[in-house]
Scaffold this motif. Structure first.
Motif, mmCIF file in Angstrom:
data_model
loop_
_atom_site.group_PDB
_atom_site.id
_atom_site.type_symbol
_atom_site.label_atom_id
_atom_site.label_comp_id
_atom_site.label_asym_id
_atom_site.label_seq_id
_atom_site.Cartn_x
_atom_site.Cartn_y
_atom_site.Cartn_z
ATOM 1 N N LYS A 107 0.811 -1.218 0.000
ATOM 2 C CA LYS A 107 0.000 0.000 0.000
ATOM 3 C C LYS A 107 0.845 1.270 0.000
ATOM 4 C CE LYS A 107 -3.774 -2.351 2.259
ATOM 5 N NZ LYS A 107 -4.589 -2.493 3.437
ATOM 6 N N HIS A 108 2.160 1.130 0.183
ATOM 7 C CA HIS A 108 3.032 2.305 0.198
ATOM 8 C C HIS A 108 3.145 2.908 -1.197
ATOM 9 C CE1 HIS A 108 5.158 2.114 4.227
ATOM 10 N NE2 HIS A 108 4.238 1.178 4.273
ATOM 11 N N ARG A 109 3.335 4.191 -1.232
ATOM 12 C CA ARG A 109 3.441 4.919 -2.492
ATOM 13 C C ARG A 109 4.555 4.369 -3.386
ATOM 14 N NH1 ARG A 109 4.801 11.061 -1.931
ATOM 15 N NH2 ARG A 109 6.629 10.036 -1.132
ATOM 16 N N GLU A 110 5.707 4.051 -2.799
ATOM 17 C CA GLU A 110 6.832 3.536 -3.584
ATOM 18 C C GLU A 110 6.490 2.192 -4.215
ATOM 19 O OE1 GLU A 110 7.128 4.574 -0.410
ATOM 20 O OE2 GLU A 110 8.343 6.382 -0.600
ATOM 21 N N SER A 111 5.808 1.338 -3.478
ATOM 22 C CA SER A 111 5.414 0.034 -4.009
ATOM 23 C C SER A 111 4.431 0.195 -5.157
ATOM 24 C CB SER A 111 4.794 -0.836 -2.912
ATOM 25 O OG SER A 111 5.768 -1.154 -1.956
ATOM 26 N N LYS A 112 3.522 1.130 -5.030
ATOM 27 C CA LYS A 112 2.565 1.375 -6.108
ATOM 28 C C LYS A 112 3.269 1.916 -7.348
ATOM 29 C CE LYS A 112 -1.440 2.046 -3.169
ATOM 30 N NZ LYS A 112 -2.470 2.950 -2.679
ATOM 31 N N LEU A 113 4.261 2.773 -7.140
ATOM 32 C CA LEU A 113 5.028 3.311 -8.264
ATOM 33 C C LEU A 113 5.772 2.191 -8.986
ATOM 34 C CD1 LEU A 113 6.173 5.660 -9.930
ATOM 35 C CD2 LEU A 113 7.985 5.859 -8.208
ATOM 36 N N ILE A 114 6.412 1.323 -8.230
ATOM 37 C CA ILE A 114 7.127 0.200 -8.830
ATOM 38 C C ILE A 114 6.158 -0.680 -9.612
ATOM 39 C CG2 ILE A 114 8.390 -1.943 -8.298
ATOM 40 C CD1 ILE A 114 9.714 -0.342 -5.990
ATOM 41 N N ALA A 115 4.997 -0.938 -9.051
ATOM 42 C CA ALA A 115 3.987 -1.747 -9.747
ATOM 43 C C ALA A 115 3.573 -1.090 -11.059
ATOM 44 C CB ALA A 115 2.772 -1.953 -8.841
ATOM 45 N N ARG A 116 3.430 0.223 -11.061
ATOM 46 C CA ARG A 116 3.077 0.940 -12.299
ATOM 47 C C ARG A 116 4.185 0.835 -13.340
ATOM 48 N NH1 ARG A 116 -0.579 4.627 -9.884
ATOM 49 N NH2 ARG A 116 -2.603 3.736 -10.367
ATOM 50 N N VAL A 117 5.417 1.004 -12.901
ATOM 51 C CA VAL A 117 6.554 0.909 -13.826
ATOM 52 C C VAL A 117 6.581 -0.470 -14.477
ATOM 53 C CG1 VAL A 117 9.085 0.829 -13.962
ATOM 54 C CG2 VAL A 117 7.956 2.675 -12.700
ATOM 55 N N PHE A 118 6.419 -1.521 -13.685
ATOM 56 C CA PHE A 118 6.419 -2.871 -14.236
ATOM 57 C C PHE A 118 5.208 -3.096 -15.144
ATOM 58 C CE2 PHE A 118 9.315 -4.188 -10.643
ATOM 59 C CZ PHE A 118 10.399 -4.435 -11.465
ATOM 60 N N SER A 119 4.091 -2.491 -14.819
ATOM 61 C CA SER A 119 2.912 -2.600 -15.668
ATOM 62 C C SER A 119 3.174 -1.973 -17.036
ATOM 63 C CB SER A 119 1.728 -1.914 -14.980
ATOM 64 O OG SER A 119 0.596 -1.963 -15.792
ATOM 65 N N ILE A 120 3.815 -0.829 -17.031
ATOM 66 C CA ILE A 120 4.174 -0.172 -18.294
ATOM 67 C C ILE A 120 5.167 -1.046 -19.060
ATOM 68 C CG2 ILE A 120 5.391 1.827 -19.278
ATOM 69 C CD1 ILE A 120 4.120 3.451 -16.891
#
Length: 137
Positions: A107-120
């Motif tokens: 739920k942390h912002r950094e984890s969400k950012l990493i998830a978005r990067v991998f999604s892209i």
């Protein structure tokens, strides 16, 4: 003349930076991808065998080894690695994913950012018709 620990560390850091710059400019070769996938296959096969008869990688309870492997597995899953092919490792990863500390981290912002990067990353590779699972056929 013997080099100091600091000199050795700085030389290693310089080599690491040079490698990353090379990969940034020239990319990763097909052969490097195949070699990396082969090494992961070997490691995951060993983990699968360990987890076939153990709940944790070392000892009778979760340890730093499990936490370290969780982050590796999390990134592999994020790039589309076929983790389901390793039944015990896949079960282990799912079990770790449900632990409160890992749920909180997601739920942390950094984890969400990493998830978005991998999604892209996955989306771009899908457009290029590249899949990491293709290297395991």
């Amino acid at each position: 003349m013997k080099k100091s620990k600091t000199e050795i560390k700085n030389a290693s850091r310089t080599n690491d930076i040079a490698w990353w710059r090379l990969k940034l400019n020239e990319g990763i070769t097909e052969e490097e991808i195949k070699q990396a996938c082969s090494r992961y296959h070997q490691a995951l096969t060993k983990l699968n065998n360990i987890l076939n008869s153990n709940d944790w990688l070392v000892g009778q309870q979760i340890s730093i080894v499990d936490i370290s492997w969780y982050t590796v597995l999390q990134r592999l899953v994020a790039i589309g690695f076929p983790l389901a092919e390793y039944k015990e490792v896949n079960h282990y990863y799912k079990k770790l994913s449900t632990r409160p500390a890992f749920l909180l981290d997601s739920k942390h912002r950094e984890s969400k950012l990493i998830a978005r990067v991998f999604s892209i990353f996955r989306f771009i590779n899908k457009l290029k018709r590249n899949r990491i699972s293709d290297y395991f056929k």
